[in-house]
Enzyme design. Structure first.
Site, PDB file in Angstrom:
ATOM      1  N   GLY A 178      26.145  43.595  30.563  1.00 16.10           N
ATOM      2  CA  GLY A 178      27.198  42.595  30.395  1.00 16.10           C
ATOM      3  C   GLY A 178      26.913  41.322  31.185  1.00 16.10           C
ATOM      4  NE  ARG A 218      28.707  50.949  25.560  1.00 16.59           N
ATOM      5  CZ  ARG A 218      29.715  50.558  24.804  1.00 16.59           C
ATOM      6  NH1 ARG A 218      30.594  51.449  24.390  1.00 16.59           N
ATOM      7  NH2 ARG A 218      29.848  49.296  24.440  1.00 16.59           N
ATOM      8  CG  ASP A 277      29.692  56.136  27.078  1.00 16.74           C
ATOM      9  OD1 ASP A 277      29.274  55.608  26.040  1.00 16.74           O
ATOM     10  OD2 ASP A 277      30.876  56.016  27.472  1.00 16.74           O
ATOM     11  CG  LEU A 278      31.807  53.699  32.497  1.00 15.85           C
ATOM     12  CD1 LEU A 278      32.398  52.300  32.425  1.00 15.85           C
ATOM     13  CD2 LEU A 278      31.912  54.250  33.915  1.00 15.85           C
ATOM     14  CB  ALA A 326      35.508  47.505  31.474  1.00 18.84           C
ATOM     15  CB  SER A 335      41.087  42.259  35.648  1.00 17.42           C
ATOM     16  OG  SER A 335      41.557  41.182  34.875  1.00 17.42           O
ATOM     17  CD  GLU A 369      45.107  40.081  30.903  1.00 15.61           C
ATOM     18  OE1 GLU A 369      45.873  40.235  29.943  1.00 15.61           O
ATOM     19  OE2 GLU A 369      44.674  38.971  31.254  1.00 15.61           O
ATOM     20  CE1 TYR A 421      39.625  44.636  30.701  1.00 16.93           C
ATOM     21  CE2 TYR A 421      41.284  43.121  31.532  1.00 16.93           C
ATOM     22  CZ  TYR A 421      40.015  43.639  31.577  1.00 16.93           C
ATOM     23  OH  TYR A 421      39.107  43.160  32.515  1.00 16.93           O
ATOM     24  N   PRO A 459      50.114  39.908  21.297  1.00 20.93           N
ATOM     25  CG  PRO A 459      49.857  42.099  20.535  1.00 20.93           C
ATOM     26  CD  PRO A 459      49.075  40.922  21.032  1.00 20.93           C
ATOM     27  CD  GLU A 463      48.481  34.361  26.331  1.00 19.38           C
ATOM     28  OE1 GLU A 463      47.821  35.126  27.050  1.00 19.38           O
ATOM     29  OE2 GLU A 463      47.998  33.708  25.374  1.00 19.38           O
TER      30      GLU A 463
HETATM   31  P1  NAP Z   1      31.218  42.269  29.555  1.00 13.92           P
HETATM   32  O1  NAP Z   1      30.224  41.181  29.441  1.00 13.92           O
HETATM   33  O2  NAP Z   1      32.090  42.585  28.398  1.00 13.92           O
HETATM   34  O3  NAP Z   1      30.399  43.609  29.943  1.00 13.92           O
HETATM   35  C1  NAP Z   1      30.998  44.875  29.865  1.00 13.92           C
HETATM   36  C2  NAP Z   1      29.934  45.923  30.108  1.00 13.92           C
HETATM   37  O4  NAP Z   1      30.546  47.224  30.021  1.00 13.92           O
HETATM   38  C3  NAP Z   1      28.791  45.914  29.084  1.00 13.92           C
HETATM   39  O5  NAP Z   1      27.576  46.131  29.764  1.00 13.92           O
HETATM   40  C4  NAP Z   1      29.123  47.116  28.202  1.00 13.92           C
HETATM   41  O6  NAP Z   1      28.006  47.702  27.600  1.00 13.92           O
HETATM   42  C5  NAP Z   1      29.697  48.049  29.247  1.00 13.92           C
HETATM   43  N1  NAP Z   1      30.453  49.156  28.659  1.00 13.92           N
HETATM   44  C6  NAP Z   1      31.432  49.088  27.719  1.00 13.92           C
HETATM   45  N2  NAP Z   1      31.862  50.325  27.405  1.00 13.92           N
HETATM   46  C7  NAP Z   1      31.133  51.194  28.151  1.00 13.92           C
HETATM   47  C8  NAP Z   1      31.099  52.615  28.261  1.00 13.92           C
HETATM   48  N3  NAP Z   1      31.900  53.406  27.534  1.00 13.92           N
HETATM   49  N4  NAP Z   1      30.219  53.157  29.137  1.00 13.92           N
HETATM   50  C9  NAP Z   1      29.404  52.393  29.882  1.00 13.92           C
HETATM   51  N5  NAP Z   1      29.377  51.043  29.809  1.00 13.92           N
HETATM   52  C10 NAP Z   1      30.247  50.456  28.954  1.00 13.92           C
HETATM   53  O7  NAP Z   1      32.178  42.069  30.825  1.00 13.92           O
HETATM   54  P2  NAP Z   1      31.969  41.144  32.121  1.00 13.92           P
HETATM   55  O8  NAP Z   1      32.574  39.820  31.849  1.00 13.92           O
HETATM   56  O9  NAP Z   1      30.559  41.259  32.581  1.00 13.92           O
HETATM   57  O10 NAP Z   1      32.941  41.866  33.147  1.00 13.92           O
HETATM   58  C11 NAP Z   1      32.460  42.890  34.021  1.00 13.92           C
HETATM   59  C12 NAP Z   1      33.633  43.715  34.518  1.00 13.92           C
HETATM   60  O11 NAP Z   1      34.540  42.866  35.228  1.00 13.92           O
HETATM   61  C13 NAP Z   1      34.472  44.368  33.431  1.00 13.92           C
HETATM   62  O12 NAP Z   1      34.946  45.591  33.946  1.00 13.92           O
HETATM   63  C14 NAP Z   1      35.627  43.423  33.221  1.00 13.92           C
HETATM   64  O13 NAP Z   1      36.742  44.112  32.713  1.00 13.92           O
HETATM   65  C15 NAP Z   1      35.829  42.942  34.640  1.00 13.92           C
HETATM   66  N6  NAP Z   1      36.401  41.599  34.798  1.00 13.92           N
HETATM   67  C16 NAP Z   1      35.828  40.545  34.175  1.00 13.92           C
HETATM   68  C17 NAP Z   1      36.339  39.272  34.373  1.00 13.92           C
HETATM   69  C18 NAP Z   1      35.730  38.062  33.709  1.00 13.92           C
HETATM   70  O14 NAP Z   1      36.389  37.011  33.684  1.00 13.92           O
HETATM   71  N7  NAP Z   1      34.504  38.145  33.225  1.00 13.92           N
HETATM   72  C19 NAP Z   1      37.438  39.085  35.231  1.00 13.92           C
HETATM   73  C20 NAP Z   1      37.980  40.193  35.869  1.00 13.92           C
HETATM   74  C21 NAP Z   1      37.442  41.457  35.664  1.00 13.92           C
HETATM   75  P3  NAP Z   1      27.516  47.302  26.099  1.00 13.92           P
HETATM   76  O15 NAP Z   1      26.602  46.129  26.295  1.00 13.92           O
HETATM   77  O16 NAP Z   1      26.830  48.530  25.641  1.00 13.92           O
HETATM   78  O17 NAP Z   1      28.741  46.966  25.310  1.00 13.92           O
HETATM   79  O1  G4F Z   2      39.005  34.116  27.207  1.00 17.80           O
HETATM   80  P1  G4F Z   2      40.084  35.103  27.021  1.00 17.80           P
HETATM   81  O2  G4F Z   2      39.934  36.063  25.899  1.00 17.80           O
HETATM   82  O3  G4F Z   2      40.230  35.834  28.432  1.00 17.80           O
HETATM   83  P2  G4F Z   2      41.417  36.682  29.096  1.00 17.80           P
HETATM   84  O4  G4F Z   2      42.303  37.284  28.074  1.00 17.80           O
HETATM   85  O5  G4F Z   2      42.035  35.829  30.134  1.00 17.80           O
HETATM   86  O6  G4F Z   2      40.594  37.887  29.772  1.00 17.80           O
HETATM   87  C1  G4F Z   2      39.405  37.644  30.517  1.00 17.80           C
HETATM   88  O7  G4F Z   2      39.752  37.424  31.860  1.00 17.80           O
HETATM   89  C2  G4F Z   2      40.343  38.560  32.524  1.00 17.80           C
HETATM   90  C3  G4F Z   2      40.641  38.114  33.960  1.00 17.80           C
HETATM   91  O8  G4F Z   2      41.873  37.461  33.991  1.00 17.80           O
HETATM   92  C4  G4F Z   2      39.356  39.697  32.493  1.00 17.80           C
HETATM   93  F1  G4F Z   2      39.845  40.759  33.167  1.00 17.80           F
HETATM   94  C5  G4F Z   2      39.057  40.067  31.057  1.00 17.80           C
HETATM   95  O9  G4F Z   2      38.092  41.113  31.038  1.00 17.80           O
HETATM   96  C6  G4F Z   2      38.490  38.853  30.352  1.00 17.80           C
HETATM   97  O10 G4F Z   2      37.246  38.568  30.923  1.00 17.80           O
HETATM   98  O11 G4F Z   2      41.479  34.369  26.813  1.00 17.80           O
HETATM   99  C7  G4F Z   2      41.940  33.379  27.728  1.00 17.80           C
HETATM  100  C8  G4F Z   2      43.205  32.732  27.178  1.00 17.80           C
HETATM  101  C9  G4F Z   2      44.287  33.723  26.734  1.00 17.80           C
HETATM  102  O12 G4F Z   2      45.515  33.283  27.188  1.00 17.80           O
HETATM  103  C10 G4F Z   2      44.259  33.662  25.217  1.00 17.80           C
HETATM  104  O13 G4F Z   2      45.510  33.933  24.579  1.00 17.80           O
HETATM  105  O14 G4F Z   2      42.871  31.979  26.019  1.00 17.80           O
HETATM  106  C11 G4F Z   2      43.859  32.208  25.031  1.00 17.80           C
HETATM  107  N1  G4F Z   2      43.299  31.926  23.701  1.00 17.80           N
HETATM  108  C12 G4F Z   2      43.762  30.978  22.855  1.00 17.80           C
HETATM  109  N2  G4F Z   2      43.050  31.014  21.715  1.00 17.80           N
HETATM  110  C13 G4F Z   2      42.287  32.581  23.118  1.00 17.80           C
HETATM  111  C14 G4F Z   2      42.132  32.010  21.857  1.00 17.80           C
HETATM  112  N3  G4F Z   2      41.499  33.588  23.555  1.00 17.80           N
HETATM  113  C15 G4F Z   2      40.518  34.031  22.731  1.00 17.80           C
HETATM  114  N4  G4F Z   2      39.693  35.001  23.169  1.00 17.80           N
HETATM  115  N5  G4F Z   2      40.345  33.505  21.464  1.00 17.80           N
HETATM  116  C16 G4F Z   2      41.131  32.491  20.985  1.00 17.80           C
HETATM  117  O15 G4F Z   2      40.954  32.044  19.856  1.00 17.80           O
END
Ligand code: NAP
Ligand code: G4F
Length: 334
Positions: A34, A56, A79-80, A103, A146, A148, A170, A300, A302
């Site tokens: 990821g 995976r 796998d988780l 995740a 997160s 979130e 989530y 559903p 926000e």
């Molecule tokens: P990401 O790009 O979607 O990466 C998610 C990773 O989880 C991928 O490597 C995916 O593997 C792996 N995964 C999914 N299902 C799995 C399973 N069943 N078993 C093992 N691995 C699995 O997410 P990210 O942005 O790097 O975020 C990393 C972590 O931080 C996540 O837990 C996310 O929820 C959390 N987080 C992210 C943000 C953000 O803004 N980016 C903020 C807060 C928290 P595949 O490549 O095989 O799908």
């Molecule tokens: O980029 P988003 O999909 O990220 P979101 O929902 O904030 O979640 C991300 O951040 C979390 C940390 O706060 C992580 F935990 C989570 O794993 C992920 O990385 O959406 C951001 C905002 C939302 O309010 C959404 O409703 O953008 C709004 N939005 C408006 N139009 C959209 C769209 N989001 C997406 N993905 N696509 C749209 O067309």
């Protein structure tokens, strides 16, 4: 021996010691394929870690984000959702640190796949903590929690003590993982930390997330490959940072004397509309000519406003974000 040769010699001695005595620190990263997994792997390699990653089995390759690291990291299939394979993996690798980044991480999908999300994003934390507890409770553990979890925010800015009110399956699954991490710390004395990270982005961000969706579309529109950009709620506000900065905070949490939980963010918030405006301005186009609000992208429930108070991380970890949204640069995201 000249200075350079002495340096080489000591490097060699250090290498031998860490190799023979097993002193080299090693990390296991779930979710290495990821966005964050790839930046964390780079960071830990730069610190001299032996890096193991969990990936995976899929019908198509998913390792493009770590392709440049394949000679330096060790990959393991697991796998988780599979307790036995996680246990065997921890027993085989015996890492000094585990970073649980794996995740189902897309909020939108979590309403369509409630159970998969709960199984991977929530119960996956239990499975990996159980595997560690059975093998060696000295292994340090990082949980990717997160912002979130704050959901319908109870206070602004959000800090470690802010009440949680998740708004998506989530978010609910992340709350479970967060409290379980704290519970294993309190129950078994494990060094388990929960990093409550606000949104962080990069050129490696998945295209379904709003930042990459926007910048990718803007580039295609500029090149004449796309005519419109359909988006949902433009009024939602997010505290957006850079993934490369945030993985350092994860590592710093595991280097403390005592395990703890930390909010990681920039302390600035922008509307999705602001991001749209900046991205279109970057290529000299007007969003009004291309953006269509499409209710199909509304959620559903926000999360309207996220804004971090990262002062505890600054005080205790010495961590500060280096890159804000403007510095991250929309060109880099495209
Ligand atoms: P990401 O790009 O979607 O990466 C998610 C990773 O989880 C991928 O490597 C995916 O593997 C792996 N995964 C999914 N299902 C799995 C399973 N069943 N078993 C093992 N691995 C699995 O997410 P990210 O942005 O790097 O975020 C990393 C972590 O931080 C996540 O837990 C996310 O929820 C959390 N987080 C992210 C943000 C953000 O803004 N980016 C903020 C807060 C928290 P595949 O490549 O095989 O799908
Ligand atoms: O980029 P988003 O999909 O990220 P979101 O929902 O904030 O979640 C991300 O951040 C979390 C940390 O706060 C992580 F935990 C989570 O794993 C992920 O990385 O959406 C951001 C905002 C939302 O309010 C959404 O409703 O953008 C709004 N939005 C408006 N139009 C959209 C769209 N989001 C997406 N993905 N696509 C749209 O067309």
């Amino acid at each position: 021996m000249d200075g350079a040769a002495v340096g080489e010699f000591w490097l060699f001695v250090k290498h031998e010691c860490t190799g023979v005595a097993g002193m080299q620190r090693s990390a296991l990263i779930t979710g290495i394929s990821g966005q964050d997994g790839s930046y964390l792997a780079e960071f830990l390699l730069s610190k001299g870690y032996r890096v193991h990653g969990v990936y995976r089995r899929t019908s198509m390759p998913t390792l493009s984000r770590v392709e440049h690291l394949l000679d330096d990291i060790e990959l393991h299939q697991s796998d988780l959702t599979d307790q036995a394979s996680l246990f065997k993996l921890i027993r085989q690798v015996r890492p000094t640190e585990v970073y649980n980044l794996g995740a189902q991480s897309f909020v939108g999908t979590s309403w369509d796949q409630v159970l998969t999300t709960g199984d991977t994003t929530g119960l996956g934390v239990a499975r990996i903590l159980e595997a560690i507890r059975c093998v060696d409770t000295n292994i340090r553990f990082y949980q990717a929690s997160s912002s979130e979890m704050f959901g319908k925010v109870e206070e602004t800015p959000q800090r470690e003590t802010t009440l949680l009110h998740p708004r998506s399956p989530y978010g609910v699954a992340k709350v479970y993982g967060h409290y379980l991490t704290i519970n294993y710390r309190e129950s078994f004395g494990m060094f388990a930390c929960s990093g409550i990270l606000f949104n962080h982005e990069s050129p490696r961000r998945g295209l379904e997330f709003v930042t990459r969706k926007i910048t990718h579309a803007v580039a295609r529109i500029k090149l004449g490959l796309q005519q419109e950009l359909r988006l949902g709620n433009l009024e939602a506000k997010r505290d957006w940072g850079f993934a490369g900065d945030y993985v350092e905070a994860m590592w710093r949490m595991l280097q403390q004397d005592k395990p703890d939980d930390f909010v990681i963010g920039t302390g600035k918030t922008y509307r999705v509309q602001d991001f749209v405006d900046l991205a279109f301005a970057e290529v000299g186009l007007s969003p009004a000519d291309y953006v269509v609000v499409d209710p199909n992208f509304y959620r559903p429930a926000e999360v309207d406003l996220l804004l971090a108070d990262p002062s505890k991380a600054e005080r205790q970890l010495g961590w500060k974000p280096r890159t804000d949204l403007a510095q991250l640069g929309f060109r880099a995201l495209i």
